[in-house]
Write an enzyme that holds these catalytic residues in place. Sequence first.
Site, PDB file in Angstrom:
ATOM      1  N   ARG A   1      -2.687  28.383   1.498  1.00 18.00           N
ATOM      2  CA  ARG A   1      -2.979  28.428   0.053  1.00 18.00           C
ATOM      3  C   ARG A   1      -1.686  28.585  -0.737  1.00 18.00           C
ATOM      4  O   ARG A   1      -1.605  28.211  -1.889  1.00 18.00           O
ATOM      5  CB  ARG A   1      -3.968  29.574  -0.270  1.00 18.00           C
ATOM      6  CG  ARG A   1      -4.252  29.735  -1.754  1.00 18.00           C
ATOM      7  CD  ARG A   1      -5.532  30.499  -2.060  1.00 18.00           C
ATOM      8  NE  ARG A   1      -5.693  31.723  -1.313  1.00 18.00           N
ATOM      9  CZ  ARG A   1      -4.995  32.859  -1.535  1.00 18.00           C
ATOM     10  NH1 ARG A   1      -4.089  32.918  -2.479  1.00 18.00           N
ATOM     11  NH2 ARG A   1      -5.220  33.923  -0.796  1.00 18.00           N
TER      12      ARG A   1
ATOM     13  N   TYR B   1      -9.696  12.725 -21.030  1.00 19.66           N
ATOM     14  CA  TYR B   1     -10.800  12.714 -20.076  1.00 19.66           C
ATOM     15  C   TYR B   1     -11.778  13.807 -20.521  1.00 19.66           C
ATOM     16  O   TYR B   1     -11.380  14.964 -20.706  1.00 19.66           O
ATOM     17  CB  TYR B   1     -10.250  12.960 -18.669  1.00 19.66           C
ATOM     18  CG  TYR B   1     -11.319  13.160 -17.631  1.00 19.66           C
ATOM     19  CD1 TYR B   1     -12.298  12.197 -17.431  1.00 19.66           C
ATOM     20  CD2 TYR B   1     -11.354  14.316 -16.851  1.00 19.66           C
ATOM     21  CE1 TYR B   1     -13.292  12.379 -16.481  1.00 19.66           C
ATOM     22  CE2 TYR B   1     -12.336  14.498 -15.902  1.00 19.66           C
ATOM     23  CZ  TYR B   1     -13.309  13.522 -15.719  1.00 19.66           C
ATOM     24  OH  TYR B   1     -14.285  13.717 -14.776  1.00 19.66           O
TER      25      TYR B   1
ATOM     26  N   LYS C   1      -6.528   9.099  -8.647  1.00 23.49           N
ATOM     27  CA  LYS C   1      -6.409   7.771  -9.252  1.00 23.49           C
ATOM     28  C   LYS C   1      -5.244   6.984  -8.632  1.00 23.49           C
ATOM     29  O   LYS C   1      -5.252   6.768  -7.435  1.00 23.49           O
ATOM     30  CB  LYS C   1      -6.284   7.933 -10.759  1.00 23.49           C
ATOM     31  CG  LYS C   1      -7.303   8.930 -11.372  1.00 23.49           C
ATOM     32  CD  LYS C   1      -8.708   8.445 -11.155  1.00 23.49           C
ATOM     33  CE  LYS C   1      -9.833   9.293 -11.689  1.00 23.49           C
ATOM     34  NZ  LYS C   1      -9.757  10.712 -11.764  1.00 23.49           N
TER      35      LYS C   1
END
Length: 396
Positions: free
Chosen positions: A61, A114, A211
Site C-alpha cells: 500500500r 467528468y 483510458k
Amino acid sequence: MSHDVKKYSRATQVVHAGQHVDPATGAVAPPIIQSSTFSFKDCAQGAARFAGTEEGYIYSRMGNPTVARLEEAVSTLENGFGGFATASGMAALNTVVFALMGQGDHMVGTSSVYGPSRVVIERDFSRFGVASDWVDTSDIEKVRAAMRPETKIVFVETPANPTMVLTDIAAIAEIAHKNGSIVLVDNTFASPILQRPIELGADIVMHSMTKFINGHSDIVGGMIIPKTKELYTKIRPAHYYLGACMDPHPAWLALRGFKTLAMRVRTAQDGAQKVAQWLEYNPKVEWVRYPGLASHPQHELAQRQMEGPGSLISFEVRGGLEAGTALLDSVELMTLAVSLGGVESLIQHPPSMTHAAMSRENRIAAGITDGLVRLSVGCEDADDIIGDLEQAFQKV
Ligand code: LCS
C-alpha cells in the site's frame, strides 16, 4: 538504475521510461512483484525504512516495485516529481483533495468535467466543509471572478469531458498562482503525448489511466503527478492512509499498454480528424465539437497548447435526443459503452450515462445538451468507422 530517457523524443520515452532490465534475472519485460509485504534483514532496517532514512519497500500500500516502474514512466512523460498510481482516476482526484483541502477551503473547477469528479466534490467533500464553484474555465474572466482568498485548488479538465471545451492552462496558472492557489489538471483526454500541463504551469497532473495510458479497456487505474518534491511529500501520506493504491498486476498491464501510447494516440487522432470532418459535412448532424476542426471555438488554443487534437469528438444529431438514441442503437462496429481512449471505438450518451449524476440544470449550464453524443475514436481504419456511422445514420 533508471535510464536518462528525457533526452529522447516522446515516442521513444514511452517505450523506455520506467523500463530497465531486471538485475536479478536479466528479464527484459518487468517482473510482476505480487507481494503485499517485504522483509527486513533486521529490526534496525525495518525502523530505518519506516523512518524514511533508508530507501526500500515495506508494504505494497506504501509502494511496490512494479507499480513504481509505472509511476516513474508516467511521471517522466509529464515532467513531474514522482507519481502515485491509484486504483482508479476517481481515487487519484479524491487523494489529491483529501491531501490538500480541508474545512473552509474552496475549489474552482471546470463546469464540464467528468460527471462524478464534480459530484464527489459538490456532494461529498462539501460534507467536510470544502466549498466549490464550477465555471466555464475557457473564460478567464469567469475564473478570476470565482477566485476567493480561500481558494486552494483550481481544477481544470482540458479538453473537457464531454464538451471538448479547452482551457488555457498557462493563463489559469497565472491567476491561480497570484492567489496562492494550486492548479490541478486532469490530462486524461490529451495524454502526455499531446499536452504536458506541468510545462504550461500546472502544479499537479492527474489521469484516469483506465483510458489512453493503459489503452486496452482491460484495467481501471489512475495517476497523480506532482510538479515538486514539496507537493509530492504532502500527497504521500494521504495516498497511504486513504488506501487508494494500485495493485501490481493492473500496474503491469498499464505499463505494457503505455509503451504503445504514442502510436495509439497518433493513429486514433488521424482517424478522429477524418471522422470529425465527415460528421461536419453530414446534413443529419446539428454540430460537431473537435479541436482539430477550424469550427472549434478554441482551434487556435488547441494548436498552441496541444501537439494534436486527440481522438474524442462530441456532436449532436439533428432531431436531438430521439435521433441520437436511434444512432447509438444502430452502431455495429463501434461499441455502445462508456469509457474512452482504448483501441476500440466507443460511443455513448453523456446526459444519461457518464454525466447522469449531475443535475440537468448543471449539465445544461455546462454545455452538455440532452442530445449530445460522445465518440472515442479507436485505432480501427477510419473508413470502417465512417462506414459504420453511415449505416447507423441511415436508421435515424
Ligand atoms: N477523469 C476523466 C477525464 C474521466 O473521463 C474519468 C472517467 C475519470 C477522471 C475517472 O476515472 P476512473 O475512476 O473511471 O478511472 N471517465 C469515464 C467516461 O467518460 N466514461 O466512463 C468513465
